[in-house]
Design a protein around this motif. Structure first.
Motif, PDB file in Angstrom:
ATOM      1  N   VAL A 120       0.869  -1.170   0.000  1.00  0.00           N
ATOM      2  CA  VAL A 120       0.000   0.000   0.000  1.00  0.00           C
ATOM      3  C   VAL A 120       0.907   1.220   0.000  1.00  0.00           C
ATOM      4  CG1 VAL A 120      -1.740   1.330   1.264  1.00  0.00           C
ATOM      5  CG2 VAL A 120      -1.858  -1.174   1.243  1.00  0.00           C
ATOM      6  N   LEU A 121       0.762   2.055  -1.014  1.00  0.00           N
ATOM      7  CA  LEU A 121       1.582   3.259  -1.142  1.00  0.00           C
ATOM      8  C   LEU A 121       0.701   4.478  -0.933  1.00  0.00           C
ATOM      9  CD1 LEU A 121       3.673   2.368  -4.329  1.00  0.00           C
ATOM     10  CD2 LEU A 121       4.219   1.900  -1.936  1.00  0.00           C
ATOM     11  N   GLU A 136       2.525  -4.098 -12.126  1.00  0.00           N
ATOM     12  CA  GLU A 136       2.583  -5.267 -13.000  1.00  0.00           C
ATOM     13  C   GLU A 136       3.399  -6.393 -12.370  1.00  0.00           C
ATOM     14  OE1 GLU A 136       4.108  -4.023 -16.734  1.00  0.00           O
ATOM     15  OE2 GLU A 136       2.270  -2.977 -17.342  1.00  0.00           O
ATOM     16  N   ARG A 137       4.330  -6.016 -11.481  1.00  0.00           N
ATOM     17  CA  ARG A 137       5.212  -7.010 -10.862  1.00  0.00           C
ATOM     18  C   ARG A 137       4.646  -7.597  -9.586  1.00  0.00           C
ATOM     19  NH1 ARG A 137       9.219  -2.961 -11.473  1.00  0.00           N
ATOM     20  NH2 ARG A 137       9.518  -2.929  -9.207  1.00  0.00           N
ATOM     21  N   MET A 138       3.826  -6.813  -8.873  1.00  0.00           N
ATOM     22  CA  MET A 138       3.292  -7.290  -7.605  1.00  0.00           C
ATOM     23  C   MET A 138       1.995  -6.556  -7.293  1.00  0.00           C
ATOM     24  SD  MET A 138       5.817  -5.397  -4.839  1.00  0.00           S
ATOM     25  CE  MET A 138       5.119  -6.367  -3.498  1.00  0.00           C
ATOM     26  N   PRO A 139       1.175  -7.095  -6.356  1.00  0.00           N
ATOM     27  CA  PRO A 139      -0.064  -6.395  -5.970  1.00  0.00           C
ATOM     28  C   PRO A 139       0.241  -5.055  -5.315  1.00  0.00           C
ATOM     29  CG  PRO A 139      -0.154  -8.711  -5.329  1.00  0.00           C
ATOM     30  CD  PRO A 139       1.256  -8.439  -5.752  1.00  0.00           C
ATOM     31  N   VAL A 140      -0.397  -4.001  -5.799  1.00  0.00           N
ATOM     32  CA  VAL A 140      -0.187  -2.656  -5.291  1.00  0.00           C
ATOM     33  C   VAL A 140      -1.529  -1.953  -5.148  1.00  0.00           C
ATOM     34  CG1 VAL A 140       0.736  -0.359  -5.818  1.00  0.00           C
ATOM     35  CG2 VAL A 140       2.127  -2.387  -6.244  1.00  0.00           C
ATOM     36  N   VAL A 141      -1.719  -1.268  -4.035  1.00  0.00           N
ATOM     37  CA  VAL A 141      -2.873  -0.396  -3.830  1.00  0.00           C
ATOM     38  C   VAL A 141      -2.350   0.995  -3.512  1.00  0.00           C
ATOM     39  CG1 VAL A 141      -4.844   0.148  -2.342  1.00  0.00           C
ATOM     40  CG2 VAL A 141      -4.452  -2.212  -3.085  1.00  0.00           C
ATOM     41  N   LEU A 142      -2.815   1.985  -4.245  1.00  0.00           N
ATOM     42  CA  LEU A 142      -2.442   3.366  -3.995  1.00  0.00           C
ATOM     43  C   LEU A 142      -3.499   4.029  -3.128  1.00  0.00           C
ATOM     44  CD1 LEU A 142      -1.416   4.397  -7.636  1.00  0.00           C
ATOM     45  CD2 LEU A 142       0.054   3.499  -5.816  1.00  0.00           C
ATOM     46  N   VAL A 143      -3.077   4.940  -2.281  1.00  0.00           N
ATOM     47  CA  VAL A 143      -4.010   5.775  -1.533  1.00  0.00           C
ATOM     48  C   VAL A 143      -3.731   7.220  -1.928  1.00  0.00           C
ATOM     49  CG1 VAL A 143      -4.873   6.489   0.722  1.00  0.00           C
ATOM     50  CG2 VAL A 143      -4.035   4.153   0.399  1.00  0.00           C
ATOM     51  N   ASN A 144      -4.776   7.889  -2.391  1.00  0.00           N
ATOM     52  CA  ASN A 144      -4.662   9.296  -2.803  1.00  0.00           C
ATOM     53  C   ASN A 144      -3.613   9.513  -3.889  1.00  0.00           C
ATOM     54  OD1 ASN A 144      -6.741  10.122  -1.255  1.00  0.00           O
ATOM     55  ND2 ASN A 144      -5.542  11.251   0.232  1.00  0.00           N
TER      56      ASN A 144
END
Length: 330
Positions: A120-121, A136-144
């Motif tokens: 989570v970034l 594309e390389r790993m699960p990522v969730v962005l916040v804002n």
């Protein structure tokens, strides 16, 4: 002899995969089945072999959270809420601080990504193409931070900002200042939503900045607020607002008599300041649950129905806002 997951499944009358889901992602199992599995596991004294399961599935059972500034009082409740949510779902949460610097963020992601199943970034400073490549390389969730095709938890200030503008207008304010603490971040949505809300209510809004979202920014901005003869100031966050309050007092300006002050976040500082800070509340528990659930879904290759999940906001009126002081000779 160690109790196996198969033993728990047999005792509960369910499959091994159901036991795994009930113990690790309980929200995916109905309540009655989950209770039966938990009761069987407790009765048998079953303890999951975390290391073996991680090795077998090629996962670490850990999630990463990268935030801009751990000293900002907004983030510890977020971290705590995310940690509790992750733990409930069978994951450990690792947290790191980028110190508001792109280079530090890159280095931290490179180090942490090897130890977690997903990231989570928060308000990432990285260019879009780098975030897209990472996702594309790993699960990522962005916040804002909005990047096409990457999952995001978006904190919408629309409702809270509209309420703040309406609140100030009802008190007779017309000339307002926004202290922009967005620094050099790519996402300027906060500034845009603030201007839209104030324009909609016919309020004049002078923007100063952008600066870093720190207490010192508010200290620096306070004399500028007075120089612009503004009667109300909206700060980028509560930390900036506290700097404004501190310096206005040092300059002999009364709050809210001379200037009304509004923050954003509703941190602990807002309720314990003197006077208590009017602010726009963002619920840390809601952000935490949405971000963790979204990320774990990606880890388990369950893409969300929509890549953007929205969290709302609302105004919390307190002691730093009041009526515009009228000239007794008018």
């Amino acid at each position: 002899m160690a109790v196996t997951i198969g033993s728990v499944a047999k005792a509960a009358g369910v499959s091994v995969s159901t036991v795994s889901r009930a113990l690790n992602t309980p929200d995916l199992v109905n309540a009655a089945t989950r209770q039966r599995v938990v009761a069987a596991a407790e009765k048998l004294g079953y303890t999951p072999n975390q290391a073996a399961r991680s090795l077998r599935e090629g996962r670490t059972e850990s999630l990463g959270l990268l935030i801009p500034d751990i000293t900002n009082p907004f983030f510890p409740p977020i971290f705590k809420a995310m940690q509790e949510r992750a733990k409930r779902l069978g994951y450990t949460l690792l947290v790191a601080d980028s110190d508001e610097r792109e280079a530090d963020e890159l280095e931290t992601i490179a180090a942490v990504s090897k130890k977690v199943d997903g990231l989570v970034l928060w308000a990432s400073m990285l260019p879009e193409h780098r975030l897209a490549e990472l996702a594309e390389r790993m699960p990522v969730v962005l916040v804002n931070r909005q990047v096409p095709g990457v999952s995001e938890v978006h904190v919408s200030l629309t409702d809270g900002m509209a309420q703040a503008a309406e609140h100030l207008k009802a008190y007779g304010h017309q000339r307002c200042v926004f202290v922009d603490g967005n620094g050099n971040r790519p996402d300027q949505s906060r500034s845009k939503s603030i201007r839209a809300a104030f324009d909609a209510h016919g309020l004049s809004l002078i923007e100063i900045g952008p600066y870093e979202p720190r207490f010192e920014t508010g200290v620096h901005a306070a004399p500028l607020v007075l120089a612009h003869q503004a009667t109300a100031v909206l700060a980028h966050n509560d930390l900036v607002a506290m700097g404004v309050l501190h310096q206005l007092a040092a300059l002999g300006a009364s709050v809210p008599g001379d200037v009304s002050v509004v923050g954003i976040d509703d941190t602990l500082l807002a309720s314990v300041s003197t006077p208590s800070l009017t602010t726009i509340r963002i619920d840390p528990d809601e952000i935490a649950s949405r971000a963790v659930d979204l990320l774990i879904g990606l880890v388990h290759e369950r893409p969300p129905a929509t890549p953007v999940v929205q969290v709302g906001s609302r105004l919390i009126p307190r002691g730093t806002t009041g009526p515009v002081r009228r000239d007794p000779q008018q």
